[in-house]
Design a protein around this motif. Sequence first.
Motif, PDB file in Angstrom:
ATOM      1  N   TRP A   1     -19.548  20.592  22.949  1.00 49.73           N
ATOM      2  CA  TRP A   1     -20.278  21.226  21.988  1.00 49.73           C
ATOM      3  C   TRP A   1     -20.382  20.175  20.725  1.00 49.73           C
ATOM      4  O   TRP A   1     -19.490  19.395  20.663  1.00 49.73           O
ATOM      5  N   PHE A   2     -21.559  20.303  20.097  1.00 51.97           N
ATOM      6  CA  PHE A   2     -21.531  19.478  18.625  1.00 51.97           C
ATOM      7  C   PHE A   2     -22.407  20.249  17.756  1.00 51.97           C
ATOM      8  O   PHE A   2     -22.903  21.233  17.919  1.00 51.97           O
ATOM      9  N   ALA A   3     -22.150  20.036  16.679  1.00 52.18           N
ATOM     10  CA  ALA A   3     -22.739  20.196  15.354  1.00 52.18           C
ATOM     11  C   ALA A   3     -23.067  19.405  14.152  1.00 52.18           C
ATOM     12  O   ALA A   3     -22.649  18.513  14.156  1.00 52.18           O
ATOM     13  N   GLU A   4     -23.965  19.546  13.281  1.00 52.58           N
ATOM     14  CA  GLU A   4     -23.999  19.067  11.971  1.00 52.58           C
ATOM     15  C   GLU A   4     -23.040  19.292  11.148  1.00 52.58           C
ATOM     16  O   GLU A   4     -22.757  20.321  11.083  1.00 52.58           O
ATOM     17  N   VAL A   5     -22.684  18.238  10.506  1.00 58.49           N
ATOM     18  CA  VAL A   5     -21.708  18.324   9.502  1.00 58.49           C
ATOM     19  C   VAL A   5     -22.035  17.395   8.138  1.00 58.49           C
ATOM     20  O   VAL A   5     -22.504  16.427   8.469  1.00 58.49           O
ATOM     21  N   HIS A   6     -21.712  18.120   7.054  1.00 55.02           N
ATOM     22  CA  HIS A   6     -21.876  17.336   5.834  1.00 55.02           C
ATOM     23  C   HIS A   6     -20.509  17.826   5.241  1.00 55.02           C
ATOM     24  O   HIS A   6     -20.352  18.691   4.572  1.00 55.02           O
ATOM     25  N   ALA A   7     -19.711  16.790   5.021  1.00 52.03           N
ATOM     26  CA  ALA A   7     -18.249  16.773   4.148  1.00 52.03           C
ATOM     27  C   ALA A   7     -18.307  15.992   2.967  1.00 52.03           C
ATOM     28  O   ALA A   7     -18.639  14.656   3.178  1.00 52.03           O
ATOM     29  N   GLU A   8     -17.986  16.325   1.970  1.00 51.24           N
ATOM     30  CA  GLU A   8     -17.824  15.667   0.712  1.00 51.24           C
ATOM     31  C   GLU A   8     -16.527  15.992  -0.001  1.00 51.24           C
ATOM     32  O   GLU A   8     -15.804  17.008  -0.036  1.00 51.24           O
ATOM     33  N   TYR A   9     -16.248  14.817  -0.949  1.00 57.04           N
ATOM     34  CA  TYR A   9     -15.019  15.009  -1.709  1.00 57.04           C
ATOM     35  C   TYR A   9     -15.564  14.810  -3.064  1.00 57.04           C
ATOM     36  O   TYR A   9     -16.634  14.295  -3.273  1.00 57.04           O
ATOM     37  N   LYS A  10     -14.656  15.118  -4.038  1.00 63.27           N
ATOM     38  CA  LYS A  10     -15.240  15.205  -5.375  1.00 63.27           C
ATOM     39  C   LYS A  10     -14.300  14.437  -6.279  1.00 63.27           C
ATOM     40  O   LYS A  10     -12.873  14.268  -5.957  1.00 63.27           O
TER      41      LYS A  10
END
Length: 318
Positions: free
Chosen positions: A142-151
């Motif tokens: 399985w696969f998915a779009e991901v957008h992970a951020e830090y601040k």
Amino acid sequence: MDSENINHKALQEVLNALEIDRKKIAETYKTCYILFGLAALILAIGLLISFPMLAFFGALVPLVIGVVMYFQIQDEVKKYKFVYKTNVVSSVLKEINETFSITPQSGLPEYEFISSELFTTEPDRYKTQDLISGTADKTSFWFAEVHAEYKTETQTKNGTKTTWHTIFKGIIFVADFNKNFEVSTVVRPKGVGDAIGAWFSKNVFSFGNSELVHLENTIFDEIFATYSRNQIEARYILTPAMMERILELNKKSEDTISLSFIDSKMYIAFPLSHNYFEAPIHSSLLVPDLLTDDLSIVQFMQDIVHELDLNTRIWGKK
């Protein structure tokens, strides 16, 4: 008429209906943009001829109308995009692999993103969508779009300024590697820690007793840094043939990939610059190459199973 022709006819009917919705949405957006432009023009002219009150109230009318129209159409936009993914994208995916399914509002859970050990930074903001799952022979993936951020937060004269930085944007691929690994083995691009900057020390994951693994493939070692708590198992996983497959796979990606082998799963992170499976707004649905780019990435993900030879059951689960 055979089932394939029936399916294509049904899909065409869906596309025809969606094209009507798309045109309505596109025209509404166009009208909004014109109203916003008109408001800016009235304001500019009013200020130029020194009638600020007239400029303000004159610009307010088209601005308010434009804003109201814009927000009123959003429910239709959401419905249009959802139907496109669940009816159009889902149908075409079945032509690649009949086991494929797409769940637009689901993705890779944040805990799995973290537990994959692909990244050294824990996200402060996390978005994921378009989960696609399926099987190739005996391998589930399985696969998915991901957008992970830090601040990061800095103090200014006016208070605290928050700046967001991307940890990862792209697709995370997960597959059952048919092996319960005793420890985790992680393969990252060399220099990946440098991109995290000063924030690296704040939320770095502990590698415990992990050691840098030096492998026999010099090209592989030039591109990747491999860490594991068990040098023997790392070499058992990263055989010469496996390293060659990973290098070939890496050539097909926009940027250097990352991999990890944890428990019974293999994770691969593919950096990508744009979202896939999004319904077009300002271009027609009735074109032959509508899903060409989207399907190429799906085919690419399925090919990983064959590229890395995941269907060769040389290891049984313990």
